[in-house]
Design an enzyme around this catalytic site. Structure first.
Site, PDB file in Angstrom:
ATOM      1  N   ASP A   1       0.864  -1.180   0.000  1.00 56.23           N
ATOM      2  CA  ASP A   1       0.000   0.000   0.000  1.00 56.23           C
ATOM      3  C   ASP A   1       0.906   1.238   0.000  1.00 56.23           C
ATOM      4  O   ASP A   1       2.140   1.142   0.086  1.00 56.23           O
ATOM      5  CB  ASP A   1      -0.983  -0.008   1.176  1.00 56.23           C
TER       6      ASP A   1
HETATM    7  C1  BGC Z   1      -4.966   3.440   0.180  1.00 52.69           C
HETATM    8  C2  BGC Z   1      -5.171   2.478  -0.962  1.00 52.69           C
HETATM    9  C3  BGC Z   1      -4.981   3.174  -2.289  1.00 52.69           C
HETATM   10  C4  BGC Z   1      -3.621   3.828  -2.315  1.00 52.69           C
HETATM   11  C5  BGC Z   1      -3.292   4.525  -3.615  1.00 52.69           C
HETATM   12  C6  BGC Z   1      -3.692   4.250   0.029  1.00 52.69           C
HETATM   13  O1  BGC Z   1      -3.608   5.274   0.961  1.00 52.69           O
HETATM   14  O2  BGC Z   1      -4.955   2.726   1.398  1.00 52.69           O
HETATM   15  O3  BGC Z   1      -6.451   1.901  -0.866  1.00 52.69           O
HETATM   16  O4  BGC Z   1      -5.128   2.259  -3.339  1.00 52.69           O
HETATM   17  O5  BGC Z   1      -3.547   4.785  -1.266  1.00 52.69           O
HETATM   18  O6  BGC Z   1      -4.043   5.672  -3.786  1.00 52.69           O
END
Ligand code: BGC
Length: 637
Positions: free
Chosen positions: A182
């Site tokens: 993530d």
């Molecule tokens: C979130 C994800 C997301 C990623 C990219 C993160 O902060 O937890 O769900 O896909 O950002 O935007």
């Protein structure tokens, strides 16, 4: 280039938030919605969608409950599969294909106290029985990637969790797709306190099996030297590179490096996508109360006062993920009602969160009308990532607005828009009708008007329980009995009240999983268990008759639950194992037949192996998790 983006509930054509979408209990419809989102995404150059979000969520404080399919693994798995199929559709030409990325692997929705990014304590059994099944199914269905979660489980963060990323994902499931971290979750291993610096974080993550580093720079800056210094075998890097290349090949990115920029023009916001957004919004609406059939309204018969901060609000209807959306395209409830009734009197009354309040105008509007439609709830920014809340009532001056309108004595129809189940016992009690509309996307206003005027008969059912009070959280239908259940056989200790209950509130949620009303009245009868004794490798067959005992056609989500009465480990008091959305004409009846493989009735036993244990089960077919016709069957070895 592999271009990834968050397309969580549509790109330009914004659909209802996923929690709302799940209330349709209609996987085929959601597959089509996901396909529409994938087609839009593909025309602007996106290859990879960071969705579906398939975290089970049983805590309404957690803002990201908006992004998933609610509290149940069976329903969550069906929705996860629908979305993966829709995103990775074969309809798209090579070079415009999309890879899905189920997330967040895993247990992210179990954040302690519902606070985003917080620590998670889950037993391996609960992980395997509740949180892993949607991932297992989504990956088996061919999802090209998975995203490792921010959170720790029992002291080990998801992004360096060898057990989850290698033992479960690779060894047990044999899955060979890409694991992406993530956003900066590799870097955050330092803040978690399991890595001294970014270099160590890179090492832990590649050893655990994270193939791609989203945004921390750890791999970019440190992998080469880690290999040179002999701390990371180059074979691991090769393996990660191979997986990413395989994903790119499977998407045709090497064959079609040129991108057709003309596609987007005719695709984004195409009329058929907008029609689909309307269908999803209509089916996602959940009617929870309708005293004396105050709904549906009849056009031209009553004077309607439309009041509330979400009644003529475009931006907040878009919900938590709407980065490419166009607020100008949103239909508000005022627009929707105006199509049925040009005489609507509109007053905002107050803002969503502020302390401003224009009671005089709102009350005057109500007094001029025969019926009040009050549209209240949360702003889009009050749910989603990093937007957890502890007070789940209506924010700002909305409770005061509500009370003033109740005092007018006019029938009050409350439309609730939010990114989560809210705590609304007073609202539910004092409203004549209550319609949950979530954040419904660009067609929300039309959908709400269609249901209020009865052009569409509501059919949505809740997928996450509405608590009576924040102190009950987590509250969900599939809880365990405990040794001292609230009802039934009690204890021999002291007095009867020594039970697993509260002194000051019931255990039951205000509205439970599966609940939702229709303008039709459905009656259930004639439950028949066709397989009263069934082998472990057999198929449970149960039927019941559902009769539309009204003069209006409608759709009903028929639900099948089981309870395994005695297990080697304790079992939930009820578990959803099947559902069917059926449509019945006025006075029509239908025999609904469920065929459930007995292999789906198991759990992880004392040795942490999945098995179905022989013994007695109960089974229910009914309209929700609190009600239904009861039968019994026995599973033999
Ligand atoms: C979130 C994800 C997301 C990623 C990219 C993160 O902060 O937890 O769900 O896909 O950002 O935007």
């Amino acid at each position: 280039m592999l271009i990834g983006h968050d397309v969580i509930h549509g790109l330009h054509t914004v659909f209802p938030i996923p929690l709302a979408e799940s209330c349709t209990w209609n996987p085929d419809l959601l597959e089509r919605a996901a396909r529409a989102a994938a087609i839009e995404a593909s025309t602007v150059g996106i290859d990879w969608i960071f969705a579906p979000m398939i975290d089970i969520a049983r805590d309404a404080r957690w803002g990201r409950i908006a992004e998933g399919a609610g509290e149940d693994p069976c329903l969550g798995t069906a929705m996860a599969l629908a979305r993966v199929r829709g995103f990775q559709t074969d309809d798209l030409p090579v070079g415009h294909r999309i890879a899905a990325c189920p997330k967040h692997y895993v247990g992210y929705g179990a954040a302690e106290a519902g606070r985003d990014y917080n620590s998670v304590e889950l037993s391996e059994r609960t992980l395997r029985d509740i949180y892993l099944p949607p991932f297992k199914a989504a990956l088996a269905a061919g999802a090209g990637s998975v995203m490792s979660a921010f959170n720790e489980i029992a002291g080990v963060p998801g992004t360096c969790n060898t057990f989850l990323l290698r033992t479960v994902l690779r060894d047990e499931w044999g899955w060979n797709g890409v694991v992406v971290s993530d956003y900066n979750s590799i870097g955050e291993l330092v803040q978690h306190g399991v890595a001294a610096d970014l270099r160590e974080a890179a090492k832990l993550s590649i050893l655990a099996g994270v193939d791609l580093d989203m945004e921390s720079g750890a791999y970019d800056q440190h992998l080469a030297s880690l290999v040179r210094d002999g701390e990371v075998p180059v074979t691991l890097v090769d393996e990660a590179v191979r997986r990413v290349l395989q994903l790119k090949f499977s998407l045709g990115l090497f064959e079609h490096a040129e991108f057709d920029t003309t596609l987007a023009k005719n695709t984004l916001m195409a009329p058929e996508f907008q029609a689909l957004a309307l269908a999803v919004a209509q089916q996602s609406l959940v009617l929870l109360k309708n005293d004396e059939q105050v709904l549906p309204l009849t056009a031209g018969q009553q004077r309607i006062a439309l009041i509330g901060p979400l009644a003529n609000n475009r931006a907040d209807l878009l919900g938590t993920w709407s980065m490419a959306s166009q607020a100008y395209a949103v239909e508000t409830v005022l627009h929707g009602l105006a199509q049925y009734d040009a005489q609507v009197i509109y007053e905002q009354g107050c803002s969503i969160e502020g302390d401003d309040l224009n009671l005089t105008a709102a009350v005057q509007a109500a007094e001029q009308a025969d019926v009040v439609v009050l549209v209240v709830g949360e702003s889009a920014a009050m749910s989603g990532e990093a937007h957890s809340r502890v007070y789940l009532g209506l924010p700002g001056s909305q409770p005061a607005l509500f009370d003033a309108l109740v005092a007018t004595g006019k029938p009050l129809i409350t439309v609730l828009m939010s990114g989560r189940p809210l705590v609304i016992p007073q609202i539910a009690q004092k409203s004549a009708a209550l319609l949950v509309a979530w954040h419904g996307g660009i067609r929300a206003g039309q959908a709400v008007a269609d249901v209020l005027f009865g052009a569409v008969n509501p059919s949505g059912k809740l997928t996450a329980s509405f608590p009576r009070a924040e102190g009950q959280i987590p509250v969900f239908y599939a809880h365990k009995a405990t040794g001292r259940p609230a009802e039934g056989a009690g204890t021999t200790q002291f007095f009867e009240p020594f039970r697993s209950t509260y002194l000051d509130e019931s255990n039951a949620p205000l509205f439970a999983f599966g609940e939702g009303l229709s303008y039709s009245r459905f009656e259930y009868s004639d439950l028949a268990v066709l397989t009263p004794v069934v082998a472990r490798d057999g198929v449970l067959q149960v039927t019941a008759t559902v009769h539309n005992a009204s003069n209006r056609a409608g759709a009903e989500v028929v639900q099948l639950y089981v309870r395994d009465l005695v297990g080697s480990v304790t079992r939930p008091v009820k578990e959803l194992k099947g559902f069917q959305r059926i449509t019945l004409a006025a006075d029509e009846q239908q025999m609904v037949r469920f065929e459930i493989p007995v292999s789906e009735l198991g759990f992880h036993g004392l040795d942490m192996q999945y098995r179905v244990e022989p013994g007695a089960f109960k089974v229910w077919i009914g309209p929700d998790s609190t009600d239904g016709l009861e039968g019994a069957f026995t599973v033999t070895a």
